[in-house]
Design a protein around this motif. Structure first.
Motif, PDB file in Angstrom:
ATOM      1  N   LEU A 457     -11.479  58.433  15.207  1.00 30.07           N
ATOM      2  CA  LEU A 457     -10.142  59.011  15.324  1.00 30.07           C
ATOM      3  C   LEU A 457      -9.069  58.020  14.895  1.00 30.07           C
ATOM      4  O   LEU A 457      -8.041  58.406  14.326  1.00 30.07           O
ATOM      5  N   ILE A 458      -9.312  56.739  15.137  1.00 28.54           N
ATOM      6  CA  ILE A 458      -8.367  55.718  14.678  1.00 28.54           C
ATOM      7  C   ILE A 458      -8.376  55.659  13.152  1.00 28.54           C
ATOM      8  O   ILE A 458      -7.321  55.565  12.513  1.00 28.54           O
ATOM      9  N   SER A 459      -9.569  55.740  12.572  1.00 33.35           N
ATOM     10  CA  SER A 459      -9.676  55.745  11.106  1.00 33.35           C
ATOM     11  C   SER A 459      -8.960  56.957  10.521  1.00 33.35           C
ATOM     12  O   SER A 459      -8.283  56.852   9.481  1.00 33.35           O
ATOM     13  N   MET A 460      -9.091  58.099  11.174  1.00 36.20           N
ATOM     14  CA  MET A 460      -8.419  59.314  10.705  1.00 36.20           C
ATOM     15  C   MET A 460      -6.905  59.158  10.765  1.00 36.20           C
ATOM     16  O   MET A 460      -6.181  59.571   9.848  1.00 36.20           O
ATOM     17  N   LEU A 461      -6.418  58.526  11.836  1.00 38.01           N
ATOM     18  CA  LEU A 461      -4.974  58.331  11.975  1.00 38.01           C
ATOM     19  C   LEU A 461      -4.461  57.339  10.934  1.00 38.01           C
ATOM     20  O   LEU A 461      -3.394  57.544  10.334  1.00 38.01           O
ATOM     21  N   LYS A 462      -5.218  56.275  10.697  1.00 36.51           N
ATOM     22  CA  LYS A 462      -4.809  55.291   9.689  1.00 36.51           C
ATOM     23  C   LYS A 462      -4.758  55.923   8.301  1.00 36.51           C
ATOM     24  O   LYS A 462      -3.849  55.639   7.511  1.00 36.51           O
ATOM     25  N   ALA A 463      -5.739  56.769   8.005  1.00 32.77           N
ATOM     26  CA  ALA A 463      -5.748  57.446   6.707  1.00 32.77           C
ATOM     27  C   ALA A 463      -4.553  58.389   6.583  1.00 32.77           C
ATOM     28  O   ALA A 463      -3.959  58.524   5.501  1.00 32.77           O
ATOM     29  N   PHE A 464      -4.179  59.008   7.690  1.00 32.24           N
ATOM     30  CA  PHE A 464      -3.067  59.959   7.670  1.00 32.24           C
ATOM     31  C   PHE A 464      -1.728  59.256   7.452  1.00 32.24           C
ATOM     32  O   PHE A 464      -0.903  59.707   6.648  1.00 32.24           O
ATOM     33  N   VAL A 465      -1.518  58.140   8.169  1.00 34.37           N
ATOM     34  CA  VAL A 465      -0.220  57.464   8.063  1.00 34.37           C
ATOM     35  C   VAL A 465      -0.143  56.592   6.809  1.00 34.37           C
ATOM     36  O   VAL A 465       0.937  56.143   6.422  1.00 34.37           O
ATOM     37  N   GLY A 466      -1.320  56.354   6.188  1.00 35.69           N
ATOM     38  CA  GLY A 466      -1.328  55.553   4.960  1.00 35.69           C
ATOM     39  C   GLY A 466      -1.173  54.081   5.246  1.00 35.69           C
ATOM     40  O   GLY A 466      -0.686  53.323   4.435  1.00 35.69           O
TER      41      GLY A 466
END
Length: 466
Positions: A457-466
């Motif tokens: 989920l952290i990886s998903m958030l990092k990918a989302f915020v760029g």
């Protein structure tokens, strides 16, 4: 310097193996690190040891090991068409062969070895001890959480002859496992961090967990100059103390332990405290991550390192520069959000500690993103429901629960009065709802048992915020 090679004769004697396709008179010397169980890591000249598991059989990869340059293999069965330049050592049990080789090498090393076990904090305490001791000694340690019947012997085989001290983590999920690991490691110093609910689904009761951890103590009792290091604040310390005839050192906060912390400050994403040497002498310590539980981790390491005469000033400096293991209580920024990443593993006590720590972090709403706690057996539903109640009681603003027992967490929180409590069967659904909920400055605690891989989920958030 100690001879750091195994002869073919020694390997046959230690494993009680039978040599195939080679004369015992052949002169072959192998370093311990040349014994390899993973064909992906095989190098030319290695000896492949074919382990078997529930989902794999190492003997299926013997041909691959040969193609990659292995000179031979330790196997259980003999059903191979062998090249002339490849030999086998046939044994009854390849896992026991690995353990016997590691035990033999550990005896050759003749260095003090520290074994760390307990329900919570094992990896951090092991890493802290190695980090502090390395300021004064050459230290070998187990990698990551290589703490089981395969990982521990492999760790020992990676120790170099020049190492002066070794530090190993001893894990278990069934009775008798710590005994096996202790027999291999033969520790001179043993640490039991604490006793909690971890693995209670397999063990049945807290008492059985304590008895399993105590299997290390008879190996320490073999020499009255060995040490057992105990958490004075843990209710099972008296039980362990009665079993020990070796020396005992204790650490703690609330009682008069040998190594005690005071003036604790858990603010600003760090933990600060004084080591209380005497009424007048206090040594300041500054640990780079939050959480009262980290005071105990540092105290355990201090107690061990004092045995090896590391100055307190050296310890204090080393602790300040320590980097926590990956996925352990790491504070990081992700765009406009604050992440408290403690996603490596979870049980009821570590969840409560993480939630309490979350509430002491400065600024923003406090959002708990929680995965299942595994291996709790018949206690699973009630302990997850209790987790939800506890999260609500400490004042989190929202819970996003994921996994089989997510509904139990959410229902517990709702019963305790938390309105924003959500449960999800998929990480994708959780993430979509999370994006619509979080605001700039929010704190997000991410935690769950290892198999839940909540760091996704952290990886998903990092990918989302760029």
């Amino acid at each position: 310097m100690m001879k750091s090679f195994f002869s073919l004769h020694e390997l046959l004697e230690v494993t009680q193996g039978r040599l195939i396709n080679l004369s015992e008179k052949k002169r072959i010397l192998l370093s311990p690190s040349q014994i390899c169980t993973d064909t992906r890591k095989i190098k030319k000249g290695d000896l492949f040891l074919a382990l078997k598991g529930e989902r794999f059989d190492g003997e299926d990869f013997v041909d691959e090991a040969y193609r990659k340059g292995a000179i031979g293999a330790i196997v259980n069965n003999f059903c191979f068409s062998l090249p002339s330049d490849f030999f086998l050592i046939r044994v009854n049990d390849t896992l026991k062969a690995l353990q016997s080789i590691a035990k033999f090498y550990r005896q050759k090393l003749s260095i003090p070895l520290i074994g760390v076990t307990g329900s919570n904090g094992k990896t951090t305490v092991k890493e802290l001890i190695a980090h502090i001791l390395s300021t004064c000694y050459q230290v070998g340690k187990s990698k990551g959480n290589f703490n089981n019947q395969i990982g521990l012997p492999l760790s020992i085989l990676q120790f170099l002859p020049e190492y002066q001290i070794g530090v190993l983590e001893l894990g278990m999920n069934q009775p008798g496992e710590i005994k096996i690991l202790s027999k291999i490691a033969q520790p001179n110093v043993g640490v039991i961090t604490n006793i909690h609910h971890s693995h209670i689904g397999m063990m049945g009761t807290i008492e059985k967990i304590a008895r399993a951890k105590a299997e290390m103590i008879p190996f320490l009792n073999r020499n009255e100059d060995n040490y057992l290091v105990l958490n004075e604040d843990d209710p099972w310390t008296g039980f362990f103390r009665k079993m020990a005839t070796c020396r005992i050192i204790t650490f703690g906060i609330n009682k008069k332990a040998n190594f005690r912390a005071g003036n604790i400050n858990d603010e600003g994403g760090r933990i600060r405290f004084n080591l209380l040497i005497s009424e007048k002498e206090k040594i300041p310590f500054n640990f780079p991550s939050p959480g009262i539980f980290n005071v105990y981790n540092v105290l355990a390491a201090i107690a061990v390192c004092s045995i090896f005469k590391v100055p307190f000033s050296t310890m204090s400096k080393a602790v300040k520069g320590f980097s926590p293991p990956p996925l352990h209580y790491q504070i990081e920024k992700c765009g406009e959000y604050n992440i408290f990443n403690d996603s490596y593993n979870a049980n009821p006590e570590s969840m409560r500690s993480a939630l309490s720590t979350l509430m002491r972090l400065n600024g923003g709403r406090k959002i708990a993103i929680l995965g299942d706690m595994l291996e709790l057996g018949e206690y699973s539903f009630s302990l997850h429901q209790d987790l939800g109640k506890f999260a609500a009681s400490v004042g989190v603003n929202a819970i996003f629960a994921y996994g089989r027992f997510a509904s139990a967490v959410a229902s517990g929180a709702e019963k305790a009065g938390l309105k924003d409590s959500f449960c999800f069967e998929s990480k994708e659904a959780l993430f979509d709802r999370l994006l619509s909920y979080i605001k700039s400055g929010d704190w997000l605690l991410v935690k769950g048992s290892r198999k839940t891989k909540m760091e996704d989920l952290i990886s998903m958030l990092k990918a989302f915020v760029g």
